[in-house]
Design an enzyme around this catalytic site. Sequence first.
Site, PDB file in Angstrom:
ATOM      1  N   GLY A  29       0.837  -1.284   0.218  1.00 59.28           N
ATOM      2  CA  GLY A  29      -0.002   0.149  -0.039  1.00 59.28           C
ATOM      3  C   GLY A  29       0.420   0.842   0.217  1.00 59.28           C
ATOM      4  O   GLY A  29       1.931   0.589   0.120  1.00 59.28           O
ATOM      5  N   SER A  30       0.086   2.424  -0.142  1.00 65.34           N
ATOM      6  CA  SER A  30       1.047   3.655  -0.550  1.00 65.34           C
ATOM      7  C   SER A  30       2.180   4.081   1.275  1.00 65.34           C
ATOM      8  O   SER A  30       2.770   4.336   1.086  1.00 65.34           O
ATOM      9  CB  SER A  30      -0.323   4.503  -0.235  1.00 65.34           C
ATOM     10  N   THR A  31       1.129   3.521   2.149  1.00 65.79           N
ATOM     11  CA  THR A  31       2.208   3.932   3.351  1.00 65.79           C
ATOM     12  C   THR A  31       3.049   3.594   3.245  1.00 65.79           C
ATOM     13  O   THR A  31       4.753   3.033   3.321  1.00 65.79           O
ATOM     14  CB  THR A  31       1.605   3.880   5.008  1.00 65.79           C
ATOM     15  N   ASP A  81       3.722  -2.276   8.371  1.00 68.59           N
ATOM     16  CA  ASP A  81       2.407  -2.260   7.280  1.00 68.59           C
ATOM     17  C   ASP A  81       1.709  -1.311   7.033  1.00 68.59           C
ATOM     18  O   ASP A  81       1.358  -0.916   9.168  1.00 68.59           O
ATOM     19  CB  ASP A  81       1.977  -3.874   7.291  1.00 68.59           C
ATOM     20  N   GLY A  82       0.960  -1.120   6.225  1.00 68.47           N
ATOM     21  CA  GLY A  82      -0.481   0.225   7.296  1.00 68.47           C
ATOM     22  C   GLY A  82      -1.309  -0.557   7.396  1.00 68.47           C
ATOM     23  O   GLY A  82      -1.552  -1.602   7.945  1.00 68.47           O
ATOM     24  N   ALA A  83      -2.671   0.264   7.678  1.00 61.40           N
ATOM     25  CA  ALA A  83      -4.038   0.324   7.823  1.00 61.40           C
ATOM     26  C   ALA A  83      -4.354   0.500   7.153  1.00 61.40           C
ATOM     27  O   ALA A  83      -4.549   2.309   7.392  1.00 61.40           O
ATOM     28  CB  ALA A  83      -4.509   0.066   9.594  1.00 61.40           C
ATOM     29  N   ASP A  84      -6.089   0.681   7.521  1.00 58.40           N
ATOM     30  CA  ASP A  84      -6.991   1.312   6.644  1.00 58.40           C
ATOM     31  C   ASP A  84      -7.526   1.982   7.610  1.00 58.40           C
ATOM     32  O   ASP A  84      -8.639   3.009   7.260  1.00 58.40           O
ATOM     33  CB  ASP A  84      -8.023   0.611   5.710  1.00 58.40           C
ATOM     34  N   GLU A 103      -0.548 -10.238   3.614  1.00 57.73           N
ATOM     35  CA  GLU A 103      -0.323  -9.374   4.411  1.00 57.73           C
ATOM     36  C   GLU A 103      -1.082 -10.564   5.992  1.00 57.73           C
ATOM     37  O   GLU A 103       0.427  -9.995   6.637  1.00 57.73           O
ATOM     38  CB  GLU A 103      -1.222  -8.341   5.192  1.00 57.73           C
ATOM     39  N   LYS A 121      -6.589   7.380   9.754  1.00 59.95           N
ATOM     40  CA  LYS A 121      -7.118   6.396  10.443  1.00 59.95           C
ATOM     41  C   LYS A 121      -7.212   5.710  11.641  1.00 59.95           C
ATOM     42  O   LYS A 121      -8.215   4.518  11.574  1.00 59.95           O
ATOM     43  CB  LYS A 121      -6.063   5.421   9.885  1.00 59.95           C
TER      44      LYS A 121
END
Length: 218
Positions: A29-31, A81-84, A103, A121
């Site tokens: 993802g973007s982050t 990792d990122g998160a929504d 993931e 978020k």
Amino acid sequence: MTQDEMKQAVAKAAIEYVEAGTIIGVGTGSTANFFIDELAKIKHKIDGTVASSIASAERLKGHGIEVFDLNNVNEISVYIDGADETNRHLHLVKGGGGALTREKIVAAASKKFVCIADDSKLVDVLGKFPLPVEVIPMARSFVARELVKLGGEPVLREGFTTDNGNVILDVHNMEIMEPTKLEQTLNNITGVVTNGLFAIKPADVLLLGGQDGVKVLD
């Protein structure tokens, strides 16, 4: 600070959790992309990476960072990792990019999971972001009916196939009061590969980027 600047700030902060001489789990993802770009600056210090998606693997390789198959790795020191969405218990909703199953696998195989996100978020109750559920294609309609019984409104993610060859149902309008219980319930529906709730095994650390810098929640 813009949202991208916040993402970049947490990506830089996450480098503190990278141990020299170890293999690093890298999200999607973007982050996570900002983190990959930061990791490239210290690539000589690590032994390599395990990626949670083909897209992340390609970005890592583009920086000259070695990517291993998880089956050939004994231990991952940290997964970043990122998160929504995230709540204050570090329960997460992930899978907006469609990589939720890989993931979850890489997170499970890692000693520590560090989540990086901007403060937009952080929510009190998960569910405003549609919850992704990865489904074996032949079970799509059956699983959708089961999701409706649970109070959700599943929508097929059109024109999208996961790296595992499956489809995703994005479940709208669920107020997730008991994330751990719902994660177990969804995973018990026949035909579901996994869902985007990371509550049974939440993040160990959350780095949250905001106008005042990066906050650490654990």
